[in-house]
Every structure is written in structure tokens, then in C-alpha cells.
Design an enzyme around this catalytic site. Structure first.
Site, PDB file in Angstrom:
ATOM      1  N   GLU A 148     -19.594  -4.771  23.348  1.00 33.42           N
ATOM      2  CA  GLU A 148     -18.766  -5.955  23.582  1.00 33.42           C
ATOM      3  C   GLU A 148     -17.485  -5.946  22.752  1.00 33.42           C
ATOM      4  OE1 GLU A 148     -23.074  -7.273  24.275  1.00 33.42           O
ATOM      5  OE2 GLU A 148     -21.988  -6.139  22.735  1.00 33.42           O
ATOM      6  N   HIS A 193     -29.720 -16.638  23.219  1.00 34.32           N
ATOM      7  CA  HIS A 193     -28.790 -16.380  24.309  1.00 34.32           C
ATOM      8  C   HIS A 193     -28.071 -17.650  24.776  1.00 34.32           C
ATOM      9  CE1 HIS A 193     -30.499 -12.443  24.349  1.00 34.32           C
ATOM     10  NE2 HIS A 193     -29.958 -12.096  25.502  1.00 34.32           N
ATOM     11  N   HIS A 202       0.845  -1.196   0.000  1.00 28.13           N
ATOM     12  CA  HIS A 202       0.000   0.000   0.000  1.00 28.13           C
ATOM     13  C   HIS A 202       0.882   1.249   0.000  1.00 28.13           C
ATOM     14  CE1 HIS A 202      -2.488  -3.242   1.646  1.00 28.13           C
ATOM     15  NE2 HIS A 202      -3.522  -2.593   1.161  1.00 28.13           N
ATOM     16  N   HIS A 215      -3.877   3.146  -3.752  1.00 26.41           N
ATOM     17  CA  HIS A 215      -4.132   2.582  -2.423  1.00 26.41           C
ATOM     18  C   HIS A 215      -3.377   1.277  -2.192  1.00 26.41           C
ATOM     19  CE1 HIS A 215      -6.245   1.256   1.182  1.00 26.41           C
ATOM     20  NE2 HIS A 215      -6.478   0.108   0.567  1.00 26.41           N
TER      21      HIS A 215
END
Length: 699
Positions: free
Chosen positions: A439, A501, A42, A284
Site C-alpha cells: 500500500e 478492518h 547536511h 552528516h
């Protein structure tokens, strides 16, 4: 925006010479040459960020190339890890130990300049980066760690005046800002008013697929200001390059802002000054054509036929960073020595933490639970945390909005929050962190805390949401970071919350991650012991650990120190065993009940508790054979989760009782019966395994 030149508070000016200009252009040429030599990489971002990297490493950051691990240094995080040549070239030019040959070896086998920065490989690289957004979140963690460390050792000094004050610098790209983890982390950073954090956003408006307008149009300035950040915009200069003096003024101002994190929006032209591909996505992630490379070198005043060309006077000039760094470090060391004299007890504690030593007899504070009780292991873990709080001041942590359920509150009267927060118990140096429902950011921030050093972090949520955390968990495993993840609600024992869950595949998936240790204790005493073992191991041989804990109560078993070995004989057979029952977590109790039935029928059965497969695998072969003798081929593994982890332990005659489908809604007792996780089912499978072992032996 008010022009920087008219702001009266900016008093520092950048000393900028022709050699600085030449050094920046040298960095650009090296980036092009390195990518072309490797055939991949890059170049564009490394070229356009060359002035920013030079200003940081030469004039702004507090660092000493001669001592990369100096504890008083600023930290630099290249969140845009694909632009690693920006960092590698500065590490070479400023004298961190990289040679020009290392730049030439970019992306090759055995190099110290891989395609993305790697922690522990290259001096001066503070963290592995590459997955976008991770680095910025790690930088947030470093800033949080810096504040907590200051609170441990020098809480009464005025902001900006402590020897523990330093700045966390991060460079981020459009891709970083688009990742969800970036928004999670920077939202929390603004809420925490992390004045030691400065993010430099490379706003080149180009991504791998072309212009970012194809997928992105939000107001980055407004977003950060809404999150409580100080924001300044720099550029673009008329030439398309960065004005180093304008950038220096913005960085200096950001460093002086103590009450909130800062974002510098740096308007660049990717690949500048390449005449054809500059400002396009071609710059890029692909090497330049030979013609483009030559043309760009000519524009910069370099011989197109020479590669990896560094003028001696340029290198001499940039290596002055070593003198600057040495002077800064010596000045800091004088102040640090004065602090040691003023604070001898805190200095003693600082030395212990830096040396990665646990305090003497710390383990004597660990609770031991009497058999005959039924205690959820999440509750037992909470009691361990409370006990540790009194002996490990460097230990702090919290949860992702489930602290009450997870029992992760180490001090309910001391919340890690900035001064002026209206919450009762708010303390800039508090021990209990409320990560919010973030989280992924929690896990990445914990990585940053561990990388910063000086403190010990844990964080909690439900096991099923480890999936939200996985990229950061993988980063922790790659870097060998001593973080402790607490995951409650570890099975269908979640019960009425239903299949969304109830973790099924999570344990097997986490065990498949190299370097990550998964621990699932059977009861309260195993929980206390594995906590102790995790801490001992992480001070001696750092690695990330996840402790999976039950929501439902489990019977307390007698304390057995062999649980620290990862697998042990929890209940021996009455004579030489005909079958071995292997279980983890709450299923150990099921195995124990099944053993009673088998023994009553005259079938000697051994129960093995396996709280940590990875720890067991590390034991000597003799020990593993003593626990799981190869002569006993009849085996049953029991775990309320996917069966994938257990085939290698049970062999061709063995049986596995687990769950290879998603769960159901209902009380956990009903669910365990429904899915065949019962003593009777274990007995039936044990009989099948015994018969299968006999058949195979006969054949």
C-alpha cells in the site's frame, strides 16, 4: 565482481579535465560554505557525492538546463533529500537559473533552496523529497509511467529507440534503503523489469547516529539481485574519493541495460576530504567548525578566507551543459517531429494529454443509475472505471491485491507486466496494475506517475490501510498531485472483518491533511458524479483525491448535479426546516429515513448530503448559507466514523452521531444498531438539538 575496466561492453570513456576536477571541488566548497552560512544542514553527503552529481549532469543525463520541462528529458530524483545541496549546486553550475546568491541563501526565509528539495519551487527539481524512501519509490513510479506512456504513443519501436525512451536516475542513501517503502517499491520495480530506472546508492556507511553497523548489516547487493536488479559496485578509490571514470563506465553500462532496473553501489567517504570529521557522523548533519572548514579548503586548493568562491573559468566550463543540453534536445525534437508525421493520430492524442484536456463529450459515457436498486458504491465505482476506460486511454491503475473486491480492474485482459511474464494477458503496456500488498509503495509510485506526466493513475485498497499510505499521501498533498485513491470498506459496514478492518479515525485524519480532498459519496449516482468531478478538477486544478466507498449496498438516489459542489440539499423539508440532518456516504440513507419520521411528527427536516467537505468549503458563501442557513441552529451530523470533523458544522446546539471507539465483529446491520446509527437515534438527537437551539435562543 568483474572489474569494470575489463568489461568489453563498456566502450564509452569520460572526458575529464583539470576544470572538471576543479568544478567538483568547487561544489564541495560551496556545500560547506552554504551549511556554515545557514548554521544548519547536511554538508557531508553533498561533498562526497559531488563527483557523481557532476558526472551525471555534465556527461550522462539527457537534460537541457534552458528548458527544464522538456518532455524528452531524463528525470533526476534525489531520494536522499537532505543532500539537496548536491542538486542545487549542479542546477547553479549548469545554468538552470539558480544564482550563486541562491546557494548563499540556502535554508533561509523566501529562498528557492530550502533544506530539502521542493517540487514547483526550484527549476530542475522534479519532486519534493526528504522523508527517506519516498524519492526512490517516486522514481519507480516515473519509470512505470514512462513505459505506459511509450505504450500509448509509440509501442512498436524497438526498446531504446523510441523518442519516448528516457532514463530515470535516482540517488539514494543508507536511510532510503532501510525504509520499508523502498523495499516495497524496488521489489515491484524488479518484478516489472523497469530497465529505464537507475538508482545510485551512496554507500558511505554513516548515519545520523554514527556507523550503520549499529543497526544494519544486510547484503544490499544480494537483496537487489534477488529482486531482479542489475547491480554494479564502484569504489572505493585508494584516495577515499570517487573515481569519475569508473563511475561513468558503470552508469553508461546501467543505461544500456534494458531488461531490468540497475543499482550502482557507490562506495564513498562522507565529508571527503575533511581531515577530522570526514568519514564520521559529524559530517552528516552539522556545520563544520571554522578550523575544519579552513583545513578542508586548503586541502582542496582554495583560499580559506574566501567564501562562495567560484572561478570564472569553472563556471564557463560547467555552463557548457547548456550547449550540450540544447544539442540533445534539438536532436530529439527532429526525431519527435518525424514521429508526429508518422503517427498523426497518436500525436493528436499526445497533444491533448500534454495540454491537460479531457476529450470532448467524455462525460456522456458516465453511467446513471436508476433509483430503486441497492448497489455498493465500490461496485458503482467499478462501473465508472469501466466506462472511463473507453474514453480516457491515459487512465490506468489497479489495487494493492484487492482488485476483485475494489472493482478497480479497468481491463481484465491487459495486465501491466513485462514481456515474457507467464501470466495470461501480460502486456508491457497493459492498463491494469497489480501493486501487490504494498500500500505504501503504491501511493508513492502513484506520485511518481503523476510527476512524470503523460498519464492518469488511480489505485485502490481498503480505507483502514490508508494509514500505511499516509507519508506518500502527505507528499501528494504538498505537491498538489492529481492522483485518485479509491478506498473501499469505508466504515463499520465492513462488518464481520472486525475492528482491525473497520476505519474509525481515518476520515477525520485525512480531512485534516492540507490540500487533500476526501470524497465519500452516498450512493451509486453520487459515485459517478464525484468521479466525474474529480477528473474535471484534476485536469484544471490538480490535487490528490481519495474516494471512500462502501462494501455494503446503499439505495440508489435520484441523480443531483449539485453533489459536485461538495454539499447540497438531498431532500428538502416540507416547509422552513426546524432541523438540518447532515450526512455522508451510507449514512445519508439513515438521515433520509429519520427525516420521514420527523416530518410525520410535524417537524420539518432538511437532509444535506456532504460528499466532500473540502469542495463545500470552496463554494461561495451565499451557496453555503443556502444549504446550511445560519438561522437553523438545530443540526445533527451523522457519519459512521470519528466525530472530529463535524463540530464546526453543527455548532453549540447541534448533535453528532458517530463512533469514537473501535468497532466490533458482526453483520453491518447489527453494528449500525449497536453503535446508534439508526433513524430512531437521529430523530432523538434532532429533538435534543431543537430543544437546545430554543434554550440558547431564549437565553
Amino acid at each position: 565482481m568483474i572489474p569494470l575496466s575489463s568489461r568489453k561492453e563498456i566502450v564509452e570513456e569520460l572526458s575529464w579535465s583539470a576544470l572538471d576536477h576543479r568544478a567538483v571541488d568547487t561544489a564541495r566548497v560551496l556545500a560547506m560554505d552554504a551549511v556554515n552560512r545557514a548554521g544548519s544542514g547536511h554538508p557531508g553527503t553533498a561533498m562526497s557525492l559531488a563527483p557523481a552529481a557532476h558526472v551525471l549532469f555534465q556527461a550522462v543525463m539527457r537534460h537541457d538546463p534552458g528548458q527544464p520541462d522538456w518532455s524528452g528529458r531524463d528525470r533526476f530524483v534525489l531520494s536522499a533529500g537532505h543532500a539537496c545541496l548536491s542538486q542545487y549546486i549542479q542546477l547553479y553550475l549548469t545554468g538552470y537559473g539558480l544564482a550563486l546568491a541562491d546557494i548563499e541563501a540556502y535554508r533561509t526565509w523566501g529562498c528557492v533552496t530550502p533544506g530539502h528539495p521542493e517540487f514547483g519551487l526550484t527549476a530542475g527539481v522534479e519532486t519534493t523529497t526528504g522523508p527517506l524512501g519516498q524519492g526512490a519509490a517516486i522514481a519507480v513510479g516515473m519509470a512505470m509511467a514512462a513505459r505506459y506512456e511509450r505504450g500509448l504513443f509509440d509501442p512498436d519501436t524497438e526498446p531504446g529507440e523510441s523518442v519516448f525512451d528516457h532514463t530515470i536516475w535516482a540517488m539514494a542513501s543508507d536511510g532510503d534503503l532501510q525504509e520499508g517503502v523502498y523495499l516495497e517499491a524496488t521489489s515491484l520495480a524488479g518484478h516489472q523489469k523497469l530497465g529505464d530506472l537507475v538508482v545510485i546508492y551512496d554507500d558511505n556507511r554513516i548515519c545520523n547516529d554514527g556507523e550503520t553497523l549499529a543497526s544494519w548489516s544486510e547484503n544490499v547487493v544480494a537483496r537487489h539481485e534477488a529482486c531482479g536488479w542489475h547491480v554494479r559496485e564502484v569504489g572505493p578509490a585508494p584516495s577515499g574519493d570517487i573515481d569519475p571514470r569508473e563511475l561513468f563506465a558503470a552508469l553508461t553500462e546501467a543505461k544500456s541495460v534494458r531488461d531490468r532496473p540497475s543499482l550502482i553501489v557507490l562506495r564513498t567517504t562522507i565529508g571527503w576530504p575533511a581531515p577530522t570529521v570526514g568519514g564520521t557522523s559529524t559530517a552528516h548533519g552539522t556545520p563544520f567548525s571554522a578550523d575544519e572548514l579552513a583545513a578542508t579548503k586548503r586541502l582542496l586548493g582554495f583560499d580559506p578566507d574566501r567564501h562562495f568562491n567560484v572561478d570564472a573559468e569553472v563556471l564557463e566550463h560547467t555552463r557548457r551543459a547548456r550547449e550540450r543540453g540544447r544539442a540533445m534536445r534539438r536532436s530529439w525534437e527532429q526525431r519527435f517531429e518525424q514521429w508526429r508525421q508518422d503517427q498523426p493520430r497518436r500525436a493528436q492524442e499526445f497533444d491533448r494529454v500534454q495540454a491537460r484536456r479531457l476529450p470532448g463529450r467524455w462525460h456522456t459515457e458516465m453511467p446513471i443509475f436508476e433509483p430503486g436498486q441497492d448497489i455498493p458504491t465500490r461496485v458503482a465505482s467499478g462501473r465508472v472505471i469501466a466506462a472511463l476506460g473507453g474514453v480516457l486511454p491515459e487512465l490506468w491503475g489497479g489495487a494493492a491485491d484487492v482488485a476483485a473486491s475494489m472493482n478497480t480492474t479497468i481491463d481484465d485482459g491487459s495486465h501491466f507486466l513485462p514481456a515474457g511474464s507467464p501470466l495470461t494477458g501480460a502486456d508491457p503496456y497493459g492498463r491494469t496494475v497489480s501493486f501487490g500488498v504494498r500500500e505504501h509503495a503504491m501511493a508513492a509510485i502513484m506520485n511518481g506517475v503523476a510527476l512524470h506526466g503523460g498519464t492518469k493513475i488511480y489505485g485502490g485498497t481498503y480505507l483502514v490501510f490508508a494509514d500505511y499510505m499516509r507519508p506518500a499521501l502527505r507528499m501528494a498533498a504538498m505537491m498538489g498531485l492529481p492522483v485518485v485513491h479509491l478506498w473501499s470498506h469505508d466504515s463499520i459496514g465492513v462488518g464481520e472483518n472486525g475492528m482491525t478492518h473497520q476505519p474509525i479515525e481515518q476520515l477525520a485524519g485525512l480531512r485534516a491533511m492540507p490540500g487533500f480532498k476526501v470524497v465519500r459519496p452516498a450512493d451509486a449516482n453520487e459515485t459517478a458524479l464525484v468521479w466525474q468531478e474529480v477528473l474535471r478538477r484534476q485536469f484544471e486544478d490538480p490535487a490528490p483525491h481519495g474516494i471512500a466507498l462502501t462494501r455494503q449496498p446503499t439505495p440508489v438516489l435520484p441523480f443531483d448535479p449539485d453533489a459536485a459542489r461538495g454539499g447540497y440539499v438531498a431532500r428538502e423539508a416540507s416547509e422552513d426546516p426546524e432541523v438540518i440532518l447532515i450526512a455522508t456516504g451510507s449514512e445519508v440513507q439513515i438521515a433520509l429515513l429519520a427525516r420521514e419520521i420527523l416530518e410525520s411528527e410535524g417537524t420539518p427536516a432538511r437532509v444535506v448530503s456532504m460528499p466532500c467537505v473540502e469542495w463545500f468549503d470552496e463554494q461561495p458563501a451565499e451557496y453555503r448559507e443556502s444549504v446550511l442557513p445560519s438561522a437553523v441552529r438545530a443540526r445533527v451530523a451523522i457519519e459512521a466514523a470519528a466525530t472530529l470533523s463535524w463540530h464546526r458544522f453543527v455548532g453549540d446546539a447541534g448533535r453528532i452521531i458517530g463512533i469514537d471507539r473501535f468497532g466490533e465483529c458482526g453483520p453491518y446491520e447489527v453494528l449500525y444498531r449497536h453503535f446508534g446509527l439508526t433513524p430512531e437515534a437521529v430523530v432523538a438527537n434532532a429533538r435534543e438539538s431543537i430543544e437546545a437551539a430554543r434554550v440558547h435562543t431564549t437565553i
